[in-house]
Design a protein around this motif. Structure first.
Motif, mmCIF file in Angstrom:
data_model
loop_
_atom_site.group_PDB
_atom_site.id
_atom_site.type_symbol
_atom_site.label_atom_id
_atom_site.label_comp_id
_atom_site.label_asym_id
_atom_site.label_seq_id
_atom_site.Cartn_x
_atom_site.Cartn_y
_atom_site.Cartn_z
ATOM 1 N N ARG A 37 0.850 -1.191 0.000
ATOM 2 C CA ARG A 37 0.000 0.000 0.000
ATOM 3 C C ARG A 37 0.885 1.239 0.000
ATOM 4 O O ARG A 37 2.026 1.205 0.448
ATOM 5 N N GLN A 38 0.290 2.315 -0.491
ATOM 6 C CA GLN A 38 1.016 3.578 -0.539
ATOM 7 C C GLN A 38 0.068 4.708 -0.174
ATOM 8 O O GLN A 38 -0.964 4.893 -0.838
ATOM 9 N N ALA A 39 0.426 5.439 0.864
ATOM 10 C CA ALA A 39 -0.338 6.609 1.280
ATOM 11 C C ALA A 39 0.270 7.841 0.625
ATOM 12 O O ALA A 39 1.454 7.838 0.266
ATOM 13 N N PRO A 40 -0.503 8.911 0.452
ATOM 14 C CA PRO A 40 0.024 10.131 -0.159
ATOM 15 C C PRO A 40 1.265 10.637 0.566
ATOM 16 O O PRO A 40 1.280 10.749 1.789
ATOM 17 N N GLY A 41 2.316 10.900 -0.188
ATOM 18 C CA GLY A 41 3.540 11.427 0.390
ATOM 19 C C GLY A 41 4.412 10.402 1.074
ATOM 20 O O GLY A 41 5.443 10.759 1.655
ATOM 21 N N GLY A 91 -4.837 4.251 1.998
ATOM 22 C CA GLY A 91 -3.826 4.261 0.956
ATOM 23 C C GLY A 91 -4.320 3.559 -0.293
ATOM 24 O O GLY A 91 -5.436 3.021 -0.328
ATOM 25 N N ASN A 92 -3.485 3.570 -1.303
ATOM 26 C CA ASN A 92 -3.768 2.837 -2.536
ATOM 27 C C ASN A 92 -3.125 1.456 -2.377
ATOM 28 O O ASN A 92 -1.925 1.360 -2.131
ATOM 29 N N TYR A 93 -3.924 0.422 -2.497
ATOM 30 C CA TYR A 93 -3.467 -0.947 -2.268
ATOM 31 C C TYR A 93 -3.173 -1.626 -3.595
ATOM 32 O O TYR A 93 -4.014 -1.653 -4.495
ATOM 33 N N TYR A 94 -1.978 -2.187 -3.696
ATOM 34 C CA TYR A 94 -1.520 -2.843 -4.917
ATOM 35 C C TYR A 94 -1.283 -4.328 -4.663
ATOM 36 O O TYR A 94 -0.695 -4.701 -3.650
ATOM 37 N N CYS A 95 -1.733 -5.166 -5.596
ATOM 38 C CA CYS A 95 -1.364 -6.569 -5.520
ATOM 39 C C CYS A 95 -0.200 -6.826 -6.457
ATOM 40 O O CYS A 95 -0.008 -6.119 -7.448
ATOM 41 N N ALA A 96 0.577 -7.835 -6.122
ATOM 42 C CA ALA A 96 1.784 -8.138 -6.886
ATOM 43 C C ALA A 96 2.021 -9.634 -6.898
ATOM 44 O O ALA A 96 1.616 -10.344 -5.977
ATOM 45 N N GLY A 97 2.680 -10.098 -7.949
ATOM 46 C CA GLY A 97 2.980 -11.513 -8.075
ATOM 47 C C GLY A 97 4.455 -11.748 -8.343
ATOM 48 O O GLY A 97 5.134 -10.905 -8.939
ATOM 49 N N GLY A 114 -0.575 -5.034 -10.110
ATOM 50 C CA GLY A 114 -1.888 -4.543 -10.490
ATOM 51 C C GLY A 114 -1.916 -3.032 -10.422
ATOM 52 O O GLY A 114 -0.956 -2.382 -10.000
ATOM 53 N N GLN A 115 -3.052 -2.450 -10.786
ATOM 54 C CA GLN A 115 -3.152 -1.005 -10.891
ATOM 55 C C GLN A 115 -3.484 -0.313 -9.573
ATOM 56 O O GLN A 115 -3.375 0.896 -9.484
ATOM 57 N N GLY A 116 -3.862 -1.023 -8.552
ATOM 58 C CA GLY A 116 -4.161 -0.423 -7.262
ATOM 59 C C GLY A 116 -5.637 -0.166 -7.066
ATOM 60 O O GLY A 116 -6.373 0.112 -8.017
ATOM 61 N N THR A 117 -6.058 -0.262 -5.818
ATOM 62 C CA THR A 117 -7.430 0.066 -5.448
ATOM 63 C C THR A 117 -7.370 0.895 -4.160
ATOM 64 O O THR A 117 -6.643 0.570 -3.237
ATOM 65 N N GLN A 118 -8.132 1.980 -4.129
ATOM 66 C CA GLN A 118 -8.040 2.942 -3.037
ATOM 67 C C GLN A 118 -8.868 2.511 -1.830
ATOM 68 O O GLN A 118 -10.041 2.138 -1.965
ATOM 69 N N VAL A 119 -8.233 2.588 -0.671
ATOM 70 C CA VAL A 119 -8.920 2.343 0.596
ATOM 71 C C VAL A 119 -8.802 3.606 1.439
ATOM 72 O O VAL A 119 -7.697 4.106 1.656
ATOM 73 N N THR A 120 -9.937 4.130 1.882
ATOM 74 C CA THR A 120 -9.948 5.322 2.718
ATOM 75 C C THR A 120 -10.706 5.011 4.002
ATOM 76 O O THR A 120 -11.862 4.583 3.950
#
Length: 123
Positions: A37-41, A91-97, A114-120
């Motif tokens: 996951r990645q949060a802004p900043g 954050g924006n959650y990304y899956c990876a393989g 993957g392209q990410g899905t936003q969780v707030t």
């Protein structure tokens, strides 16, 4: 392999969400799958991973006891069940393989994203 993440949304603290990640072709027991996951900043951080041969799953300390990752090999899908969500889980959650069965908490170890899905999560 293309990965499609879904299931994000806006929730209140304490709520639950289940994300899913589906591969364009069926993944096998030779492919470990992870979530970041990645949060802004902030930098992208490891959340959870699932693999075969050795530890079945791995979690970041910040989500242990609240998140559970599982997979359906037949469907090529990975599901992180996220309970007791906190605002810091936003954050924006990304899956990876990976082209490996071994779990890794390093983003650089993953070959497909993957392209990410936003969780707030609001307080």
């Amino acid at each position: 392999v293309q990965l499609q993440a879904s299931g994000g949304g806006s929730v209140q603290a304490g709520d639950s969400l289940r994300l899913s990640c589906t591969a364009s072709r069926r993944t096998s027991s030779n492919n470990a799958m992870g979530w970041f996951r990645q949060a802004p900043g902030k930098e992208r951080e490891f959340v959870a991973a699932i693999g075969w041969g050795g530890p079945a799953a791995s979690y970041a300390d910040s989500v242990k006891g609240r998140f559970t990752i599982s997979r359906d090999i037949a469907r090529g899908t990975v599901y992180p069940q996220m309970n007791s969500l906190k605002p810091e889980d936003t954050g924006n959650y990304y899956c990876a393989g990976r082209r490996s069965a071994a779990i890794s908490n390093l983003a650089s170890a993953y070959n497909y994203w993957g392209q990410g899905t936003q969780v707030t999560v609001s307080s």
